[in-house]
Write a protein that holds these residues in place. Structure first.
Motif, short mmCIF file in Angstrom:
data_model
loop_
_atom_site.label_atom_id
_atom_site.label_comp_id
_atom_site.label_asym_id
_atom_site.label_seq_id
_atom_site.Cartn_x
_atom_site.Cartn_y
_atom_site.Cartn_z
N ALA A 129 -2.14 25.68 -17.68
CA ALA A 129 -1.36 24.46 -17.53
C ALA A 129 -0.79 24.37 -16.13
O ALA A 129 -0.46 25.39 -15.51
N MET A 130 -0.69 23.15 -15.64
CA MET A 130 0.03 22.87 -14.41
C MET A 130 0.95 21.70 -14.67
O MET A 130 0.55 20.72 -15.30
N SER A 131 2.16 21.83 -14.18
CA SER A 131 3.17 20.83 -14.48
C SER A 131 4.06 20.59 -13.27
O SER A 131 4.13 21.40 -12.35
N TRP A 132 4.76 19.47 -13.34
CA TRP A 132 5.82 19.16 -12.39
C TRP A 132 7.16 19.25 -13.11
O TRP A 132 7.31 18.74 -14.23
N PHE A 133 8.09 19.90 -12.45
CA PHE A 133 9.48 19.97 -12.90
C PHE A 133 10.36 19.44 -11.79
O PHE A 133 9.93 19.32 -10.64
N ARG A 134 11.57 19.13 -12.12
CA ARG A 134 12.53 18.71 -11.10
C ARG A 134 13.91 19.27 -11.41
O ARG A 134 14.23 19.58 -12.57
N GLN A 135 14.69 19.43 -10.37
CA GLN A 135 16.05 19.95 -10.54
C GLN A 135 16.99 19.22 -9.61
O GLN A 135 16.83 19.26 -8.38
N ALA A 136 17.95 18.55 -10.19
CA ALA A 136 19.00 17.88 -9.43
C ALA A 136 20.19 18.82 -9.30
O ALA A 136 20.35 19.74 -10.12
N PRO A 137 21.03 18.62 -8.32
CA PRO A 137 22.19 19.52 -8.13
C PRO A 137 23.05 19.60 -9.38
O PRO A 137 23.41 18.58 -9.98
N ARG A 195 22.26 20.62 -12.28
CA ARG A 195 21.56 20.38 -13.52
C ARG A 195 20.45 21.41 -13.71
O ARG A 195 19.96 22.01 -12.76
N GLU A 196 20.05 21.58 -14.95
CA GLU A 196 18.98 22.52 -15.25
C GLU A 196 17.64 21.91 -14.83
O GLU A 196 17.48 20.70 -14.84
N ARG A 197 16.73 22.79 -14.51
CA ARG A 197 15.38 22.33 -14.18
C ARG A 197 14.76 21.66 -15.41
O ARG A 197 14.85 22.18 -16.52
N GLU A 198 14.15 20.50 -15.21
CA GLU A 198 13.60 19.76 -16.33
C GLU A 198 12.13 19.40 -16.12
O GLU A 198 11.69 19.17 -14.98
N PHE A 199 11.42 19.34 -17.22
CA PHE A 199 10.01 18.98 -17.21
C PHE A 199 9.86 17.51 -16.85
O PHE A 199 10.63 16.66 -17.31
N VAL A 200 8.85 17.22 -16.03
CA VAL A 200 8.55 15.84 -15.67
C VAL A 200 7.21 15.41 -16.25
O VAL A 200 7.11 14.43 -16.98
N ALA A 201 6.15 16.15 -15.91
CA ALA A 201 4.81 15.82 -16.40
C ALA A 201 3.91 17.02 -16.20
O ALA A 201 4.16 17.85 -15.33
N GLY A 202 2.86 17.10 -17.00
CA GLY A 202 1.96 18.23 -16.87
C GLY A 202 0.67 18.04 -17.63
O GLY A 202 0.52 17.10 -18.42
N PHE A 203 -0.25 18.96 -17.41
CA PHE A 203 -1.56 18.92 -18.04
C PHE A 203 -1.90 20.30 -18.58
O PHE A 203 -1.72 21.30 -17.89
N TYR A 204 -2.39 20.32 -19.82
CA TYR A 204 -2.79 21.58 -20.47
C TYR A 204 -4.29 21.55 -20.63
O TYR A 204 -4.82 20.75 -21.42
N TRP A 205 -4.96 22.43 -19.88
CA TRP A 205 -6.41 22.34 -19.82
C TRP A 205 -7.08 22.60 -21.16
O TRP A 205 -8.04 21.93 -21.51
N ARG A 206 -6.60 23.55 -21.90
CA ARG A 206 -7.29 23.92 -23.14
C ARG A 206 -7.32 22.78 -24.14
O ARG A 206 -8.23 22.69 -24.95
N ALA A 207 -6.32 21.95 -24.10
CA ALA A 207 -6.26 20.82 -25.03
C ALA A 207 -6.65 19.51 -24.36
O ALA A 207 -6.77 18.49 -25.04
N GLY A 208 -6.82 19.53 -23.03
CA GLY A 208 -7.08 18.29 -22.32
C GLY A 208 -5.96 17.31 -22.48
O GLY A 208 -6.17 16.09 -22.53
#
Length: 125
Positions: free
Chosen positions: A32-40, A42-55
């Motif tokens: 899997a590869m994903s994008w996360f973001r973290q604002a001052p 705040r906890e790091r949060e998931f933004v978007a991603g792709f899981y190859w095994r499931a497409g």
């Protein structure tokens, strides 16, 4: 696996940015590869991603319809097209990858072993 994120910057509310993440090393092992973001403050949060095994591509509810995750050939490049940006999108954006996580853990930043250095996105009102 090494990750290099780029493309951040300063943009006005309603504008767009495209982030890129270049992966190198043993990329064939990535699940899997994903994008996360973290604002001052705040906890790091998931933004978007792709899981190859499931497409499977996943998005956080807060970005659905505005952000688009895409991939280059193989597992060497991923992108995040961000449209209709708002000041609430201001954060450091990180790309992440992992070679072992399961699909149900895709949105948990603690499950990722490989991280890029982060790129700042600032949206002015």
């Amino acid at each position: 696996v090494q990750l290099q994120a780029s493309g951040g910057g300063l943009v006005q509310s309603g504008g767009s940015l495209r982030l890129s993440c270049a992966a190198s090393g043993h990329t064939s092992s990535i699940y899997a590869m994903s994008w996360f973001r973290q604002a001052p403050g705040r906890e790091r949060e998931f933004v978007a991603g792709f899981y190859w095994r499931a497409g499977s591509t996943a998005y956080a509810d807060s970005v659905k319809g505005r952000f688009t995750f895409s991939r280059g050939n193989g597992k060497n490049m991923v992108y995040l097209q961000m449209d209709s940006l708002t000041p609430e999108d201001t954060a450091v954006y990180y790309c992440a990858a992992d070679a072992n996580l399961i699909l149900s853990s895709m949105k948990d930043f603690r499950q990722y072993d490989y991280w890029g250095q982060g790129t700042q996105v600032t949206v002015s009102s």
